[in-house]
Design an enzyme around this catalytic site. Structure first.
Site, short mmCIF file in Angstrom:
data_model
loop_
_atom_site.label_atom_id
_atom_site.label_comp_id
_atom_site.label_asym_id
_atom_site.label_seq_id
_atom_site.Cartn_x
_atom_site.Cartn_y
_atom_site.Cartn_z
N ASN A 42 -3.23 1.84 10.46
CA ASN A 42 -3.91 2.24 9.23
C ASN A 42 -4.35 0.94 8.54
OD1 ASN A 42 -4.89 3.46 6.95
ND2 ASN A 42 -2.89 3.99 6.11
N PRO A 43 -5.45 0.34 9.03
CA PRO A 43 -5.84 -0.99 8.57
C PRO A 43 -6.63 -0.95 7.27
CG PRO A 43 -7.39 -0.22 10.19
CD PRO A 43 -6.34 0.86 10.07
N PHE A 65 0.84 -1.19 0.00
CA PHE A 65 0.00 0.00 0.00
C PHE A 65 0.87 1.25 0.00
CE2 PHE A 65 -2.33 3.28 2.41
CZ PHE A 65 -3.51 3.33 1.68
#
Length: 283
Positions: A188-189, A93
């Protein structure tokens, strides 16, 4: 204007038009950033840069990749996050500027001299590495379960002292042995509700595993709250969890339901959108 400077100006103008036509919101900025990248200078130094004979071909190739909606960070191989620059690419990500609001909150918290800090769903290691740089006496643990992401985490964490752990944050017993000993958790899932329509840079390049958090976006946030109840130091341990801008109330409710937290607060990012929830472990 000299001929080389004219070449550069015209190339950036053409690139801007191409990126704009491709739907890139930040067309001019990206065109300038890519030009600076090829020239090996900061973007602010572009007015003083002179392209060589190899510039045009390399620049066109990179602009073409960006026009195909490949993320700018993948094109250049790095992403800036707060005070750090991270290696990124397929499988991890790309950290977003919005998460810097969570970083700023974390750095403002009162912590002991040698705090224990945990970054859940660390991805590239952005939060963990930025916090380790700011808190050199801290024990910082970065957790993720993606082998692809962890390759970047370990690369970015080299020399920082960050401990990298491969683990599923939804599994029971995470970080067993550290119960009641953690001073700060950041996360920050994956939090985007399934089925959301995303920009091509996100949908086609960020790993789905790092994006989607179940039908309501809460599938990972709820287990994180449970771990925080168990891991945070009573009376002082704090947590900050990023969430979708549609799930602020649901995230507050998850922490409130446990009965283990006080000061449960919804916070906004610099654009004014609800971005993360913070809470303190009760005594």
């Amino acid at each position: 204007m000299t001929a080389p400077r004219r070449v550069l100006t015209e190339a950036i103008a053409e690139a801007t038009a191409r990126l704009d036509a491709a739907g890139v919101d930040s067309a001019r900025a990206d065109a300038e950033f890519l030009a600076a990248y090829v020239l090996g200078v900061d973007r602010g130094r572009l007015p003083f840069a002179t392209p060589d004979a190899a510039f045009a071909a390399r620049y066109r190739d990179l602009v073409a990749r960006r026009a195909a909606r490949e993320p700018l960070q993948h094109v250049v191989g790095t992403a800036a996050f707060g005070p750090v620059t991270l290696a990124v690419g397929p499988g991890v990500f790309v950290p977003r500027p919005e998460t810097e609001s969570l970083l700023e909150w974390a750095l403002a918290q009162p912590l002991p001299d040698r705090p224990v800090v945990v970054d859940l769903c660390t991805g590239s290691g952005a939060l963990a590495i930025a916090l380790a740089r700011a808190l050199p006496a801290a024990t910082v643990i970065a957790v993720d379960d993606s082998d692809d992401a962890l390759r970047y985490t370990r690369r970015n964490a080299e020399g920082t002292g960050v401990e990298v752990l491969a683990a599923d944050v939804t599994a029971p017993g995470l970080l067993a042995g550290r119960e009641g000993a953690v001073d700060l958790i950041v996360a920050n899932p994956p939090y985007i509700p399934d089925g959301a329509v995303l920009a091509p840079e996100v949908a086609d390049h960020d790993p789905c595993h790092a994006l989607f958090g179940g039908p309501d976006g809460m599938a990972v946030i709820a287990p994180i709250a449970g771990h925080a109840s168990r891991l945070l130091r009573r009376g002082s341990g704090r947590i900050g969890v990023e969430h979708d801008d549609t799930t602020a109330a649901a995230t507050v409710a998850v922490f409130a339901r446990t009965g283990d937290f006080t000061d449960v607060t919804s916070r906004r990012d610099l654009a004014g959108r609800p971005r993360f929830v913070t809470a303190t472990r009760t005594g």
